[in-house]
Scaffold this active site. Structure first.
Site, PDB file in Angstrom:
ATOM      1  CG  ASP A   1      44.601 -47.645 -93.331  1.00  0.00           C
ATOM      2  OD1 ASP A   1      44.176 -48.388 -92.435  1.00  0.00           O
ATOM      3  OD2 ASP A   1      45.666 -47.850 -93.947  1.00  0.00           O
TER       4      ASP A   1
ATOM      5  CD  GLU B   1      43.811 -49.140 -86.542  1.00  0.00           C
ATOM      6  OE1 GLU B   1      44.697 -48.333 -86.857  1.00  0.00           O
ATOM      7  OE2 GLU B   1      43.128 -49.754 -87.372  1.00  0.00           O
TER       8      GLU B   1
ATOM      9  CG  ASP C   1      46.851 -54.376 -92.916  1.00  0.00           C
ATOM     10  OD1 ASP C   1      45.987 -53.987 -93.734  1.00  0.00           O
ATOM     11  OD2 ASP C   1      47.730 -53.635 -92.461  1.00  0.00           O
TER      12      ASP C   1
END
Ligand code: GLC
Length: 690
Positions: A309, A312, A422
């Protein structure tokens, strides 16, 4: 045929696995123009042209009419106008009256896709850095174009079979006892379950590869006990490494110079969950090897799957960004704050996260060259997934591990799956989940699904039930929700019996779903497709945005509206509707080509099987290993003989092969009924209508 054109000085992103020599000149389909560093590719669109692809994105299956930007973003509150999500998947398929073609912009930086937004009859794609390879794939059929592209980028990741089971997840599961309790609640109610995701709460102060020893004192016995219950734990690993003297990962990374650095050579500090953190330079092979090996200690405790996770990478703030924000705040102290100053003040902190300046502050060492992060931003998540996948490969090269991540670009599809980020507990996000499936499949991401029930905000039980009815079909079927939201485990709701029954459909269809997944992965096909791919001559079908093809036999059309007791469905050909309440309780209704209102009570979900095809349905089970892959009721509407290629393998090693794994199920007419044959299979043609 695939044609490659280079612009500027393209970097080898790793997206493509076949070498295509570069052509001279510019691609015929586009007008190419430059503006400073930027390169623009522009193409006229006629009224009926459609554009598919772009992977993870908002809006339609047909992407025409809006603006999108490839820039991997932690957009935890995305909606219709959001231009960038967590992944950048720069592949488009143009369906044009003047000839179809596919195009891939192999560009690791920001790319803007103005697909008829500024001007309805023009698509303009802008590479902000102007260094890229462009691949053009002409072809007649959309399926063929996608297949050629998929061969160019390499085979999709294949997870273990157990990963196709139902996975329960929540940010906030804080202790071993809580996990045991959740499993108990599922098993005692016979709610199927195969996996339990553990979020950042298992770590000690959000430090990767650690366990909080006061709440998770014995991971080895926890894993062992879970496996006895046929449940696998799946912990999260984040990209940022906590800055903390004495913490092994931090110390090693620091000593070996493995973290991303600023222009002056000092380490870049950004903040994520643990506060000040450093970011491994995953673009370096040695760093990947180092980080990948860190999974080994967790694998030693019996774990078999992970989710990656914040890759980015998400940045709450940088050292510099925070300082600047405080400075600006100080300047306004004691001032009379009017409207402009007030909003300015609010934006100082509002804009501090994931700021473009921060992405320009650090550098990578990529193929031996220093590259500023923003130039290769969209690669970071992919290379983290690659680090993890290669670490697992090294740990056991024959075993399949579960791995899925948040951020990605094309290339990452070879190393792991992705979840869709999300989302929110909104009905519109249920529909978005459906629309993303074919777009992601085109870009190679087959193992994917969204947070069922919605991540942010409070779900409602009807939304969760309807979402499960879509989730039954998505390879990754995970119920996940954010800390602080309403608890979302099935057993919390009055409708739990209906939800449980819907889960039995997943397990009943598993042999079919697994077969279709594996055939798509091994044959470079899409498991989910827009109707335009299968009914190119049917203009109406081509425009449908809320039904998609699943495998070669089926179409799905979930209910995605609050309080709806059914929906309109367009059938491009005669189909058999299966209205499931559970794997053992369903009706079969032959439905003719055309428009129909389909009644679907809250506990009912439809599946449409094309006339002339059939699918195998197994009995439900409570975990994947208990699903019977040898005894089926066959369901279909047949006029004549028909066959189905069932695929199976051991589900845990990499010894997959279409030749070895396919068993043919043959059905032939037998007087008024049907009889079925299949090697070593018990087949009940009782569900076949003539
Ligand atoms: C990110 C992830 C989400 C996770 C949370 C806490 O928002 O996308 O899935 O629950 O972080 O780790």
């Amino acid at each position: 045929m695939i044609f490659r054109y280079d612009f500027g000085a393209p970097l080898d992103t790793g997206a493509v696995i076949r070498h295509i020599p570069a052509e001279k000149g510019v691609p015929g389909f586009f007008d190419v123009s430059r503006e400073g560093e930027k390169i623009r590719f522009s193409i006229a669109l006629s009224r009926d042209d459609m554009i598919f692809g772009l992977g993870q994105n908002v809006r339609g299956i047909n992407k025409r009419g809006h603006l999108y930007r490839s820039w991997n973003s932690d957009e935890f509150h995305h909606e219709e106008t959001t231009k960038s999500l967590y992944g950048s998947h720069n592949f488009l398929v143009f369906r044009r009256t003047e000839g179809n073609f596919g195009v891939f912009f192999d560009d690791p930086g920001a790319v803007e896709f103005d697909l008829g937004y500024t001007s309805a009859d023009r698509a303009v794609i802008t590479s902000e850095n102007g260094n890229l390879s462009l691949y053009i794939i002409p072809g007649d059929s959309l399926k063929e174009i996608v297949r050629s592209f998929r061969r160019l980028i390499g085979r999709s990741y294949i997870p273990p079979k157990w990963a196709f089971g139902y996975i329960q997840s929540r940010w906030g599961y804080a202790s071993e006892e809580e996990l045991r309790h959740i499993v108990h609640e599922h098993r005692s109610r016979h709610i199927p379950l195969d996996g339990l995701c553990v979020d950042i709460d298992y770590m000690e102060q959000y430090k990767d590869f650690t366990w909080n020893s006061s709440t998770f004192s014995d991971p080895v016995s926890l894993n062992r006990d879970m496996k006895e219950e046929h449940v696998r734990l799946i912990p999260i690993i984040d990209a940022g490494v906590k800055e903390e003297p004495g913490y092994e990962i931090y110390e090693e990374g620091l000593e070996r110079g493995y973290f991303c650095k600023k222009a002056d050579g000092s380490n870049f500090i950004g903040a994520v969950w643990p506060g000040r953190s450093l970011f491994p330079d995953f673009l370096r092979e040695d760093v990947r090897r180092w980080f990948g090996r860190k999974y080994h200690a967790l694998l030693d405790t019996g774990l078999e799957g992970f989710w990656n996770d914040m890759n980015e990478p998400a940045l709450f703030y940088s050292e510099e960004g925070l300082e600047e924000a405080y400075r600006q705040m100080d300047m306004t102290k004691g001032e009379n704050i009017g409207i402009d100053a007030f909003f300015g003040l609010r934006d100082i902190f509002g804009g501090i996260a994931n700021s473009p300046e921060d992405y320009r502050r650090f550098w990578h060492d990529f193929h031996g060259k220093k590259v500023r992060h923003d130039k290769v931003h969209n690669l970071y998540g992919c290379y983290m997934t690659r680090a993890a996948a290669e670490g697992m490969e090294e740990y056991d090269s024959d075993k399949r591990f579960l791995l899925f991540a948040r951020s990605s670009c094309i290339g990452a599809h070879r190393y792991g799956g992705i979840w869709q980020g999300d989302n929110t507990s909104w009905w519109s996000h249920l529909l978005m989940n459906l629309k993303m499936m074919p777009s992601l499949n085109m870009c190679g991401f087959l193992f994917t699904g969204a947070d069922i029930g919605g991540f942010s905000n409070n779900t409602t039980e009807d939304l969760l039930l309807r979402w499960l009815q879509l989730g039954v079909f998505t390879p990754l079927m995970r119920n996940h929700s954010a800390q602080g939201t309403r608890e979302q485990e099935i057993y919390r709701f009055g409708l739990q019996e209906d939800m449980k029954n819907i889960l039995t459909v997943r397990y009943g269809l598993l042999p079919y779903l697994y077969s279709e997944f594996m055939k798509a992965a091994l044959g470079d096909e899409c498991m989910f497709r827009p109707l335009a791919f299968d009914y190119p001559e049917d203009d109406l079908a081509c425009r449908i945005e809320d039904q998609v093809m699943l495998g070669d036999q089926c179409m799905i059309a979930p209910v995605y509206e609050q309080n709806a007791r059914g929906r309109y469905v367009y059938l491009p050909e005669d189909m058999l509707m299966v209205r499931f309440r559970s794997a053992e309780d369903y009706d079969l209704l032959p439905v003719k080509k055309g428009h129909h209102w389909v009644d679907l009570q809250l506990n009912e979900m439809p599946l449409f099987i094309r006339r002339g095809c059939f699918i195998p349905l197994s009995r439900g089970a409570e975990w994947v290993d208990a699903v019977d892959f040898s005894s089926f009721t066959l369901i279909g509407w047949l006029d004549d003989e028909a066959s189905y290629s069932l695929y199976d393998d051991d589900g845990c090693t990499k010894g997959w092969s279409l030749e070895a794994g396919i068993r043919r199920i043959e059905v032939s007419k037998n007087g008024d009924g049907f009889c079925a044959r299949g090697k070593e299979l018990a087949l009940d043609p009782g569900g076949l209508l003539g």
